[in-house]
Design a protein around this motif. Sequence first.
Motif, PDB file in Angstrom:
ATOM      1  N   ARG A   1       0.834  -1.206   0.000  1.00  0.00           N
ATOM      2  CA  ARG A   1       0.000   0.000   0.000  1.00  0.00           C
ATOM      3  C   ARG A   1       0.869   1.256   0.000  1.00  0.00           C
ATOM      4  O   ARG A   1       0.530   2.248  -0.657  1.00  0.00           O
ATOM      5  CB  ARG A   1      -0.944   0.007   1.202  1.00  0.00           C
ATOM      6  CG  ARG A   1      -2.023  -1.050   1.094  1.00  0.00           C
ATOM      7  CD  ARG A   1      -3.053  -0.920   2.187  1.00  0.00           C
ATOM      8  NE  ARG A   1      -2.434  -1.157   3.490  1.00  0.00           N
ATOM      9  CZ  ARG A   1      -2.904  -0.672   4.634  1.00  0.00           C
ATOM     10  NH1 ARG A   1      -3.985   0.067   4.670  1.00  0.00           N
ATOM     11  NH2 ARG A   1      -2.300  -0.945   5.772  1.00  0.00           N
ATOM     12  N   LEU A   2       1.989   1.226   0.707  1.00  0.00           N
ATOM     13  CA  LEU A   2       2.895   2.366   0.698  1.00  0.00           C
ATOM     14  C   LEU A   2       3.495   2.581  -0.693  1.00  0.00           C
ATOM     15  O   LEU A   2       3.652   3.717  -1.142  1.00  0.00           O
ATOM     16  CB  LEU A   2       4.003   2.185   1.731  1.00  0.00           C
ATOM     17  CG  LEU A   2       3.569   2.291   3.185  1.00  0.00           C
ATOM     18  CD1 LEU A   2       4.708   1.872   4.104  1.00  0.00           C
ATOM     19  CD2 LEU A   2       3.109   3.693   3.516  1.00  0.00           C
ATOM     20  N   GLY A   3       3.816   1.505  -1.370  1.00  0.00           N
ATOM     21  CA  GLY A   3       4.331   1.607  -2.739  1.00  0.00           C
ATOM     22  C   GLY A   3       3.305   2.206  -3.680  1.00  0.00           C
ATOM     23  O   GLY A   3       3.633   3.040  -4.539  1.00  0.00           O
ATOM     24  N   GLU A   4       2.048   1.797  -3.532  1.00  0.00           N
ATOM     25  CA  GLU A   4       0.974   2.363  -4.353  1.00  0.00           C
ATOM     26  C   GLU A   4       0.806   3.855  -4.059  1.00  0.00           C
ATOM     27  O   GLU A   4       0.592   4.655  -4.969  1.00  0.00           O
ATOM     28  CB  GLU A   4      -0.333   1.631  -4.088  1.00  0.00           C
ATOM     29  CG  GLU A   4      -0.339   0.201  -4.584  1.00  0.00           C
ATOM     30  CD  GLU A   4      -1.540  -0.590  -4.077  1.00  0.00           C
ATOM     31  OE1 GLU A   4      -2.342  -0.042  -3.291  1.00  0.00           O
ATOM     32  OE2 GLU A   4      -1.671  -1.752  -4.475  1.00  0.00           O
ATOM     33  N   ALA A   5       0.903   4.225  -2.791  1.00  0.00           N
ATOM     34  CA  ALA A   5       0.781   5.633  -2.410  1.00  0.00           C
ATOM     35  C   ALA A   5       1.938   6.451  -2.985  1.00  0.00           C
ATOM     36  O   ALA A   5       1.730   7.560  -3.484  1.00  0.00           O
ATOM     37  CB  ALA A   5       0.737   5.773  -0.892  1.00  0.00           C
ATOM     38  N   ALA A   6       3.140   5.911  -2.939  1.00  0.00           N
ATOM     39  CA  ALA A   6       4.302   6.605  -3.495  1.00  0.00           C
ATOM     40  C   ALA A   6       4.119   6.833  -4.992  1.00  0.00           C
ATOM     41  O   ALA A   6       4.411   7.921  -5.506  1.00  0.00           O
ATOM     42  CB  ALA A   6       5.577   5.813  -3.223  1.00  0.00           C
ATOM     43  N   THR A   7       3.623   5.831  -5.678  1.00  0.00           N
ATOM     44  CA  THR A   7       3.370   5.966  -7.114  1.00  0.00           C
ATOM     45  C   THR A   7       2.313   7.025  -7.380  1.00  0.00           C
ATOM     46  O   THR A   7       2.464   7.860  -8.278  1.00  0.00           O
ATOM     47  CB  THR A   7       2.923   4.611  -7.701  1.00  0.00           C
ATOM     48  OG1 THR A   7       3.959   3.656  -7.479  1.00  0.00           O
ATOM     49  CG2 THR A   7       2.645   4.720  -9.186  1.00  0.00           C
ATOM     50  N   ALA A   8       1.245   7.019  -6.586  1.00  0.00           N
ATOM     51  CA  ALA A   8       0.165   7.996  -6.773  1.00  0.00           C
ATOM     52  C   ALA A   8       0.645   9.416  -6.482  1.00  0.00           C
ATOM     53  O   ALA A   8       0.256  10.361  -7.182  1.00  0.00           O
ATOM     54  CB  ALA A   8      -1.019   7.637  -5.874  1.00  0.00           C
ATOM     55  N   LEU A   9       1.467   9.578  -5.471  1.00  0.00           N
ATOM     56  CA  LEU A   9       1.950  10.909  -5.104  1.00  0.00           C
ATOM     57  C   LEU A   9       2.882  11.499  -6.157  1.00  0.00           C
ATOM     58  O   LEU A   9       2.966  12.717  -6.309  1.00  0.00           O
ATOM     59  CB  LEU A   9       2.672  10.868  -3.754  1.00  0.00           C
ATOM     60  CG  LEU A   9       1.782  10.719  -2.529  1.00  0.00           C
ATOM     61  CD1 LEU A   9       2.622  10.364  -1.304  1.00  0.00           C
ATOM     62  CD2 LEU A   9       0.990  11.990  -2.273  1.00  0.00           C
ATOM     63  N   THR A  10       3.596  10.654  -6.874  1.00  0.00           N
ATOM     64  CA  THR A  10       4.564  11.139  -7.855  1.00  0.00           C
ATOM     65  C   THR A  10       4.064  11.028  -9.288  1.00  0.00           C
ATOM     66  O   THR A  10       4.808  11.333 -10.218  1.00  0.00           O
ATOM     67  CB  THR A  10       5.896  10.372  -7.729  1.00  0.00           C
ATOM     68  OG1 THR A  10       5.654   8.977  -7.894  1.00  0.00           O
ATOM     69  CG2 THR A  10       6.545  10.634  -6.385  1.00  0.00           C
ATOM     70  N   ALA A  11       2.825  10.619  -9.485  1.00  0.00           N
ATOM     71  CA  ALA A  11       2.273  10.506 -10.835  1.00  0.00           C
ATOM     72  C   ALA A  11       2.203  11.883 -11.491  1.00  0.00           C
ATOM     73  O   ALA A  11       1.899  12.878 -10.821  1.00  0.00           O
ATOM     74  CB  ALA A  11       0.887   9.874 -10.783  1.00  0.00           C
ATOM     75  N   PRO A  12       2.495  11.951 -12.783  1.00  0.00           N
ATOM     76  CA  PRO A  12       2.419  13.242 -13.469  1.00  0.00           C
ATOM     77  C   PRO A  12       1.007  13.833 -13.344  1.00  0.00           C
ATOM     78  O   PRO A  12       0.011  13.149 -13.546  1.00  0.00           O
ATOM     79  CB  PRO A  12       2.729  12.897 -14.925  1.00  0.00           C
ATOM     80  CG  PRO A  12       3.429  11.586 -14.878  1.00  0.00           C
ATOM     81  CD  PRO A  12       2.907  10.875 -13.658  1.00  0.00           C
ATOM     82  N   GLY A  13       0.944  15.098 -12.976  1.00  0.00           N
ATOM     83  CA  GLY A  13      -0.340  15.777 -12.847  1.00  0.00           C
ATOM     84  C   GLY A  13      -1.087  15.456 -11.570  1.00  0.00           C
ATOM     85  O   GLY A  13      -2.221  15.881 -11.387  1.00  0.00           O
ATOM     86  N   SER A  14      -0.467  14.706 -10.670  1.00  0.00           N
ATOM     87  CA  SER A  14      -1.131  14.336  -9.426  1.00  0.00           C
ATOM     88  C   SER A  14      -1.128  15.514  -8.466  1.00  0.00           C
ATOM     89  O   SER A  14      -0.109  16.153  -8.248  1.00  0.00           O
ATOM     90  CB  SER A  14      -0.417  13.152  -8.770  1.00  0.00           C
ATOM     91  OG  SER A  14      -0.970  12.901  -7.505  1.00  0.00           O
ATOM     92  N   HIS A  15      -2.294  15.810  -7.913  1.00  0.00           N
ATOM     93  CA  HIS A  15      -2.419  16.877  -6.932  1.00  0.00           C
ATOM     94  C   HIS A  15      -2.988  16.324  -5.637  1.00  0.00           C
ATOM     95  O   HIS A  15      -3.706  17.005  -4.930  1.00  0.00           O
ATOM     96  CB  HIS A  15      -3.302  18.001  -7.477  1.00  0.00           C
ATOM     97  CG  HIS A  15      -2.747  18.619  -8.723  1.00  0.00           C
ATOM     98  ND1 HIS A  15      -1.618  19.405  -8.719  1.00  0.00           N
ATOM     99  CD2 HIS A  15      -3.148  18.538 -10.008  1.00  0.00           C
ATOM    100  CE1 HIS A  15      -1.357  19.798  -9.956  1.00  0.00           C
ATOM    101  NE2 HIS A  15      -2.265  19.288 -10.764  1.00  0.00           N
ATOM    102  N   LEU A  16      -2.662  15.064  -5.340  1.00  0.00           N
ATOM    103  CA  LEU A  16      -3.153  14.434  -4.119  1.00  0.00           C
ATOM    104  C   LEU A  16      -2.516  15.069  -2.887  1.00  0.00           C
ATOM    105  O   LEU A  16      -1.318  15.356  -2.887  1.00  0.00           O
ATOM    106  CB  LEU A  16      -2.800  12.948  -4.095  1.00  0.00           C
ATOM    107  CG  LEU A  16      -3.623  11.976  -4.906  1.00  0.00           C
ATOM    108  CD1 LEU A  16      -3.052  10.579  -4.755  1.00  0.00           C
ATOM    109  CD2 LEU A  16      -5.063  12.000  -4.474  1.00  0.00           C
TER     110      LEU A  16
END
Length: 76
Positions: A24-39
């Motif tokens: 889950r931490l890996g998925e969160a890291a990917t989501a946080l660094t995704a291009p255009g991500s404003h999470l």
Amino acid sequence: MRRPAPHAGRTWPTPASPTPTCLRLGEAATALTAPGSHLTVSEAAARRHFTDSSHFIRAFKKQYRATPAQFARRPT
């Protein structure tokens, strides 16, 4: 007749089998660094089913040696 050991049949996490929290931490890291991500950090934690943002931040920092906000700001 011998009794089986209390741990018989159980599997333990190893480096080859990451824990669910690690995944889950890996998925969160990917989501946080995704291009255009404003999470926000809170949104990333909630989307990965962490009920407590402070627990998410501590676990993230332990694994990545940076807070989620610091990690998201890193240059790619």
